[in-house]
Design a protein around this motif. Structure first.
Motif: not given
Length: 338
Positions: A59-62, A127-128, A152-155, A225-228
């Motif tokens: 994800q971060v790679g995008f 998750a978002h 973390n916040d998103g991935g 819900l999973l967030d950060m």
């Protein structure tokens, strides 16, 4: 996300208590020192933190996954493709447009992957997957105007859910499970005063207005819900709205974490109150608990990387991913069909 209120007076008064005034289950006297073999026997499934980490890396790679960006489009396709590879029974791709508080019209995509869609008892895991278009917590104006990497916040939540999906391919849960990846959570207004709740979680607000549970389809009985969930040395206190809307779900999660030796990571006391997707899910009739770090040891707030350009892959902690992933997977696998 988000906005956070740390209500210290309330937290001190109600430490260890659910909203009904009774002590929540799973009060953690377990500091993680139990015999490793004994703990391993309690772990259900095959959650690999390394795999969750790799999903975050992809994800971060995008690049930033701000709605409408190229990174956003690439990540959308990656999530859908991965869920298909992990043999989700059904995948619903909900494309829509929502209007942000800035007046911008955002192209969004919510993604729902269902396992055992015919089961009458269902659980929702969410998750978002979008990232914040601004780095509010940076000191310089130039830095603040650039989108965050969102490891973390998103991935992190997405990474954990995709690894959970891999487990479902290997072993069916007894109940039905819906994995929901919501968009445009992090496009909210953090400036000024007043209630800005409705400016956040735009994808979830759209989803609850268009839930795919019509024509007799059974809604989930609760959500997580999973967030950060990937911060370094993360400690997850019980978020205040989770205690208000979903006290039994919160107690179930924290008790399971303690039984697995993660009582030093899942802290059995109230944390902050967070404007997050679980509020809208709970109000829509799916009581949802939020696993999120709200009392970081360094900041007494969100993790230090929150809404900064330090929210990078290098600051993801596999131990945090493991604790969250194994706990949630255990909760799901212990659910019985009724």
């Amino acid at each position: 996300m988000k906005t956070l209120g740390i209500y210290l007076t309330i937290a001190l008064t109600f430490t260890g208590l659910g909203c009904n005034g009774k002590r929540t289950e799973g009060a953690s006297s377990n500091d993680g020192s139990e015999n490793a073999q004994t703990l391993s026997e309690r772990i259900i499934g095959d959650f690999h933190a390394d795999s969750a980490y790799e999903h975050i890396a992809r994800q971060v790679g995008f690049g930033p996954r701000v709605p409408g960006s190229e990174g956003h489009k690439a990540c959308r396709d990656y999530i859908i493709r991965t869920l298909a590879a992990y043999a989700a029974d059904t995948i619903i791709v909900q494309d829509a447009e929502v209007t942000a508080f800035t007046g911008e019209v955002l192209p969004i995509t919510n993604i729902l992957a269902s396992y055992k869609p015919g089961e009458s008892r269902r659980i929702l895991l969410a998750a978002h997957w979008d990232t914040r278009p601004w780095a509010d917590m940076e000191s310089s104006e130039d830095s603040r105007n650039r989108p965050i990497p969102g490891a973390n916040d998103g991935g992190s939540g997405v990474g954990v859910l995709l690894e959970i999906a891999r487990n479902f391919q290997l072993r069916d849960p007894e109940v039905g499970v819906d994995l929901l990846f919501v968009d445009a959570e992090d496009y909210g207004n953090s400036a000024g005063f007043g209630d800005k709740t409705d400016t956040w979680c735009l994808g979830t607000q759209y989803w609850v207005d268009h839930m795919p549970y019509a024509n007799g389809a059974v809604r989930p009985v609760y959500g997580i819900l999973l967030d950060m969930v990937g911060g370094r040395n993360a400690r997850f206190h019980q978020e205040m709205f989770s205690l208000e809307y979903a006290p039994n779900v919160t107690a179930k999660i924290w008790a399971e974490a303690a039984s697995l030796g993660y009582g030093n990571i899942f802290i059995n006391s109230p944390g902050g109150a967070v404007t997050d997707d679980h509020i809208f899910l709970s109000r829509a009739g799916i009581p949802t608990a939020d696993i999120i770090e709200t009392i970081n040891e360094e900041t007494a707030n969100f993790p230090p990387t929150w809404h900064t350009h330090e929210d990078r892959l290098e600051n993801i902690d596999k131990k945090s991913l493991e604790a969250v992933g194994r706990t949630v997977l255990n909760v799901v696998y212990k659910e019985k069909s009724k």
